[in-house]
Design an enzyme around this catalytic site. Structure first.
Site, mmCIF file in Angstrom:
data_model
loop_
_atom_site.group_PDB
_atom_site.id
_atom_site.type_symbol
_atom_site.label_atom_id
_atom_site.label_comp_id
_atom_site.label_asym_id
_atom_site.label_seq_id
_atom_site.Cartn_x
_atom_site.Cartn_y
_atom_site.Cartn_z
ATOM 1 C CG ASP A 10 -5.140 -7.306 -1.587
ATOM 2 O OD1 ASP A 10 -3.978 -7.344 -2.032
ATOM 3 O OD2 ASP A 10 -5.984 -8.187 -1.816
ATOM 4 C CG ASP A 12 -4.363 -9.473 -7.868
ATOM 5 O OD1 ASP A 12 -5.046 -9.173 -8.860
ATOM 6 O OD2 ASP A 12 -3.126 -9.328 -7.828
#
Length: 223
Positions: A10, A12
Site C-alpha cells: 500500500d 498512503d
C-alpha cells in the site's frame, strides 16, 4: 531460492505519510459545498479506498452530483498542495527508502504497489521520490474496483508471474488485509499507519521496517 516472491505495498499510511495534504484537500472539498469536514480520525480511517467509495462513506447523505463535485474539488486541491510541497507533500516514513532498496536488491524478490491513489497521483509520487524502476507492477484505483476487492493483487500476480503462496501484501488498513485475504495471499500490517494495528487482523504486525524481512521470510515459502 526456488522461485520469485512478490511484496505488494500500500502507499498512503504505509510507505508515505500524506495525511497533511489529504486532510487539507478534504477540508476544501467539504467547504466547497458549505459542509462541515468530518473528524480527522474518520477521514483517515477511509484512506486506501477509491475516492468514490471514500466520499460515499463521508458524504453518503448527499446526492451523486454533489459528491462528484466534491471529488473534483478534492483532486484539484490535492494536486495544488502536491505541487506546492513537492516530495514533502507525502514524506517517507522513517526507514522506508532503505527498506525498499534492500528488497529491490534481492534477486528473488519483486516489488509492487496496490493503492487507492489515481495513476497520475502514484506516478507523480514515484517521480518525486526517485522510485522509477522500483516496482514491477503498479495497481491503482483508476483501473480496478476499490479495496478490499482483490483485483489489484490479482493483477500484480499476473504482471509478475508470482504464485499467490509467494506473495505478501503490506499495508496499514483492514482494506489491505481483507484484499489480501480475498486474493489468497498473506498480509503484514504496519503499526504506524492510519488505522490501529490491533484491529488489522493481519497475519503479522510490524512496528518498524526492521521487522519486515523476518515477517516476509515466515510468510513466504523459502525452500
Amino acid at each position: 531460492m526456488s522461485d520469485l516472491r512478490l511484496v505488494i505495498f500500500d502507499v498512503d499510511g504505509t510507505l508515505v505519510d500524506s495525511q497533511r495534504d489529504i486532510l487539507a484537500a478534504m477540508a476544501a472539498a467539504f467547504a466547497s459545498e458549505g459542509l462541515e469536514t468530518p473528524p480527522r480520525e474518520r477521514v483517515l480511517s477511509g484512506v486506501g479506498l477509491s475516492l468514490p467509495e471514500t466520499f460515499l462513506r463521508l458524504a453518503g447523505d448527499r446526492d451523486g452530483d454533489t459528491r462528484a463535485r466534491m471529488i473534483a474539488t478534492y483532486c484539484t486541491a490535492y494536486a495544488d498542495l502536491r505541487q506546492a510541497h513537492g516530495p514533502e507533500s507525502s514524506p517517507f516514513y522513517p526507514g522506508t527508502r532503505e527498506a525498499l532498496d534492500r528488497l529491490a536488491g534481492e534477486p528473488f524478490t519483486l516489488l509492487a504497489v496496490a493503492t487507492g491513489k489515481s495513476r497520475r497521483g502514484l506516478d507523480r509520487l514515484i517521480e518525486a521520490h526517485g522510485l522509477e524502476g522500483m516496482f514491477h507492477s503498479r495497481q491503482t484505483a483508476d483501473d480496478h474496483p476499490s479495496k478490499p476487492n482483490p483485483a489489484m493483487i490479482q493483477a500484480a500476480l499476473i504482471d509478475t508471474g508470482v504464485a499467490a503462496r509467494r506473495a505478501v501484501m503490506v499495508g496499514d488498513t483492514r482494506f489491505d488485509v481483507d484484499m489480501a485475504r480475498a486474493a489468497g495471499v498473506a498480509s503484514i500490517g504496519v503499526g504506524w499507519g492510519y488505522q490501529p494495528a490491533a484491529g488489522l487482523m493481519a497475519d503479522r504486525i510490524i512496528h518498524d521496517w526492521a521487522g519486515l524481512a523476518p515477517a516476509l521470510d515466515e510468510l513466504t515459502e523459502t525452500t
